[in-house]
Design a protein around this motif. Structure first.
Motif, PDB file in Angstrom:
ATOM      1  N   PHE A   1     -15.275  19.682  28.438  1.00  0.00           N
ATOM      2  CA  PHE A   1     -16.447  19.570  27.570  1.00  0.00           C
ATOM      3  C   PHE A   1     -17.210  18.296  27.908  1.00  0.00           C
ATOM      4  N   VAL A   2     -18.534  18.424  27.973  1.00  0.00           N
ATOM      5  CA  VAL A   2     -19.433  17.285  28.169  1.00  0.00           C
ATOM      6  C   VAL A   2     -20.489  17.358  27.077  1.00  0.00           C
ATOM      7  N   LYS A   3     -20.704  16.246  26.378  1.00  0.00           N
ATOM      8  CA  LYS A   3     -21.745  16.224  25.343  1.00  0.00           C
ATOM      9  C   LYS A   3     -23.089  16.619  25.955  1.00  0.00           C
ATOM     10  N   GLN A   4     -23.879  17.307  25.167  1.00  0.00           N
ATOM     11  CA  GLN A   4     -25.150  17.877  25.624  1.00  0.00           C
ATOM     12  C   GLN A   4     -26.019  16.870  26.384  1.00  0.00           C
ATOM     13  N   ALA A   5     -26.168  15.675  25.863  1.00  0.00           N
ATOM     14  CA  ALA A   5     -27.059  14.674  26.477  1.00  0.00           C
ATOM     15  C   ALA A   5     -26.572  14.191  27.841  1.00  0.00           C
ATOM     16  N   TYR A   6     -25.327  14.488  28.195  1.00  0.00           N
ATOM     17  CA  TYR A   6     -24.744  13.986  29.447  1.00  0.00           C
ATOM     18  C   TYR A   6     -24.485  15.105  30.461  1.00  0.00           C
ATOM     19  N   ARG A   7     -24.907  16.302  30.148  1.00  0.00           N
ATOM     20  CA  ARG A   7     -24.664  17.424  31.049  1.00  0.00           C
ATOM     21  C   ARG A   7     -25.584  17.362  32.269  1.00  0.00           C
ATOM     22  N   ARG A   8     -25.146  18.077  33.320  1.00  0.00           N
ATOM     23  CA  ARG A   8     -25.900  18.207  34.576  1.00  0.00           C
ATOM     24  C   ARG A   8     -26.046  16.865  35.292  1.00  0.00           C
ATOM     25  N   GLN A   9     -25.024  16.007  35.120  1.00  0.00           N
ATOM     26  CA  GLN A   9     -25.000  14.712  35.798  1.00  0.00           C
ATOM     27  C   GLN A   9     -23.763  14.572  36.696  1.00  0.00           C
ATOM     28  N   GLY A  10     -22.993  15.644  36.839  1.00  0.00           N
ATOM     29  CA  GLY A  10     -21.820  15.615  37.694  1.00  0.00           C
ATOM     30  C   GLY A  10     -20.547  15.134  37.019  1.00  0.00           C
ATOM     31  N   ILE A  11     -20.593  14.930  35.705  1.00  0.00           N
ATOM     32  CA  ILE A  11     -19.433  14.407  34.981  1.00  0.00           C
ATOM     33  C   ILE A  11     -18.274  15.402  35.013  1.00  0.00           C
ATOM     34  N   SER A  12     -18.552  16.662  34.791  1.00  0.00           N
ATOM     35  CA  SER A  12     -17.464  17.651  34.789  1.00  0.00           C
ATOM     36  C   SER A  12     -16.820  17.748  36.171  1.00  0.00           C
ATOM     37  N   THR A  13     -17.606  17.624  37.223  1.00  0.00           N
ATOM     38  CA  THR A  13     -17.055  17.652  38.579  1.00  0.00           C
ATOM     39  C   THR A  13     -16.169  16.434  38.817  1.00  0.00           C
ATOM     40  N   GLU A  14     -16.602  15.271  38.350  1.00  0.00           N
ATOM     41  CA  GLU A  14     -15.781  14.055  38.474  1.00  0.00           C
ATOM     42  C   GLU A  14     -14.460  14.218  37.733  1.00  0.00           C
ATOM     43  N   LEU A  15     -14.524  14.742  36.510  1.00  0.00           N
ATOM     44  CA  LEU A  15     -13.300  14.966  35.742  1.00  0.00           C
ATOM     45  C   LEU A  15     -12.378  15.952  36.458  1.00  0.00           C
ATOM     46  N   PHE A  16     -12.952  17.033  36.966  1.00  0.00           N
ATOM     47  CA  PHE A  16     -12.167  18.039  37.659  1.00  0.00           C
ATOM     48  C   PHE A  16     -11.484  17.449  38.897  1.00  0.00           C
ATOM     49  N   ASN A  17     -12.234  16.709  39.686  1.00  0.00           N
ATOM     50  CA  ASN A  17     -11.666  16.122  40.900  1.00  0.00           C
ATOM     51  C   ASN A  17     -10.558  15.129  40.592  1.00  0.00           C
ATOM     52  N   CYS A  18     -10.710  14.368  39.541  1.00  0.00           N
ATOM     53  CA  CYS A  18      -9.672  13.434  39.122  1.00  0.00           C
ATOM     54  C   CYS A  18      -8.436  14.203  38.644  1.00  0.00           C
ATOM     55  N   GLY A  19      -8.647  15.245  37.876  1.00  0.00           N
ATOM     56  CA  GLY A  19      -7.548  16.067  37.386  1.00  0.00           C
ATOM     57  C   GLY A  19      -6.834  16.804  38.501  1.00  0.00           C
ATOM     58  N   LYS A  20      -7.578  17.196  39.527  1.00  0.00           N
ATOM     59  CA  LYS A  20      -7.004  17.892  40.682  1.00  0.00           C
ATOM     60  C   LYS A  20      -5.941  17.025  41.357  1.00  0.00           C
ATOM     61  N   LYS A  21      -6.202  15.744  41.445  1.00  0.00           N
ATOM     62  CA  LYS A  21      -5.235  14.816  42.039  1.00  0.00           C
ATOM     63  C   LYS A  21      -3.921  14.848  41.267  1.00  0.00           C
ATOM     64  N   TRP A  22      -4.020  14.827  39.944  1.00  0.00           N
ATOM     65  CA  TRP A  22      -2.812  14.862  39.108  1.00  0.00           C
ATOM     66  C   TRP A  22      -2.042  16.150  39.338  1.00  0.00           C
ATOM     67  N   LEU A  23      -2.744  17.283  39.392  1.00  0.00           N
ATOM     68  CA  LEU A  23      -2.075  18.566  39.589  1.00  0.00           C
ATOM     69  C   LEU A  23      -1.342  18.611  40.931  1.00  0.00           C
ATOM     70  N   LYS A  24      -1.970  18.091  41.972  1.00  0.00           N
ATOM     71  CA  LYS A  24      -1.315  18.057  43.282  1.00  0.00           C
ATOM     72  C   LYS A  24      -0.067  17.185  43.237  1.00  0.00           C
ATOM     73  N   GLU A  25      -0.131  16.067  42.519  1.00  0.00           N
ATOM     74  CA  GLU A  25       1.036  15.189  42.382  1.00  0.00           C
ATOM     75  C   GLU A  25       2.185  15.895  41.667  1.00  0.00           C
ATOM     76  N   GLN A  26       1.856  16.890  40.839  1.00  0.00           N
ATOM     77  CA  GLN A  26       2.870  17.650  40.105  1.00  0.00           C
ATOM     78  C   GLN A  26       3.386  18.842  40.900  1.00  0.00           C
ATOM     79  N   GLY A  27       2.923  19.010  42.126  1.00  0.00           N
ATOM     80  CA  GLY A  27       3.399  20.085  42.983  1.00  0.00           C
ATOM     81  C   GLY A  27       2.589  21.365  42.917  1.00  0.00           C
ATOM     82  N   CYS A  28       1.453  21.340  42.261  1.00  0.00           N
ATOM     83  CA  CYS A  28       0.619  22.543  42.163  1.00  0.00           C
ATOM     84  C   CYS A  28      -0.231  22.697  43.424  1.00  0.00           C
TER      85      CYS A  28
END
Length: 147
Positions: A83-110
């Motif tokens: 979720f991204v607050k309306q005023a902050y959407r379409r700025q790449g925040i969700s992609t940044e969060l996803f990419n950061c989370g992807k690192k954690w998932l890989k560290e867990q063996g996914c």
């Protein structure tokens, strides 16, 4: 430019407030307790995106060892919510969060990540496609009272 932090118990209120905007049918106290319980489990990861010390977005990832539609590996990461607050959407925040989370998932063996969406969520489909997800299938669920 904002920063991404891992949610700690000190930031649980901030997470709950944002999550209420995504899961609007919930009551604060119940959602707080549910998130608190998940925060204590190693199979869940919550990240907040902070803009000038204010939380404006979050992602919730999990590790599932049960079957995930379309996956061919286990455990499988799962995008439970973002979720991204309306005023902050379409700025790449969700992609940044996803990419950061992807690192954690890989560290867990996914090696794969699954997700789902409500059929009428007009923003979710293009978001998933922009991150490289492929549609694994369509599912309609049913419920009936037994009385």
């Amino acid at each position: 430019m904002g920063k991404i932090i891992e949610v700690s118990h000190e930031k649980l209120k901030d997470l709950t407030n944002l999550a209420l905007e995504l899961y609007s049918g919930n009551i604060y106290e119940g959602l707080y307790r549910e998130l608190e319980q998940m925060l204590n489990e190693k199979k869940h990861q919550f990240l907040l995106y902070m803009e000038e010390e204010q939380p404006v977005a979050f992602i919730h990832l999990s590790i599932r060892s049960d079957y995930v539609e379309g996956s061919d590996s286990s455990p499988t990461g799962y995008l439970e919510g973002i979720f991204v607050k309306q005023a902050y959407r379409r700025q790449g925040i969700s992609t940044e969060l996803f990419n950061c989370g992807k690192k954690w998932l890989k560290e867990q063996g996914c090696t794969q990540i699954g997700s789902d969406m409500e059929i009428d969520n007009q923003d979710s489909y293009p978001f998933h496609m922009s991150l490289g997800f492929k549609e694994a299938g369509r599912l309609i669920t049913f419920i009936r009272d037994l009385s």
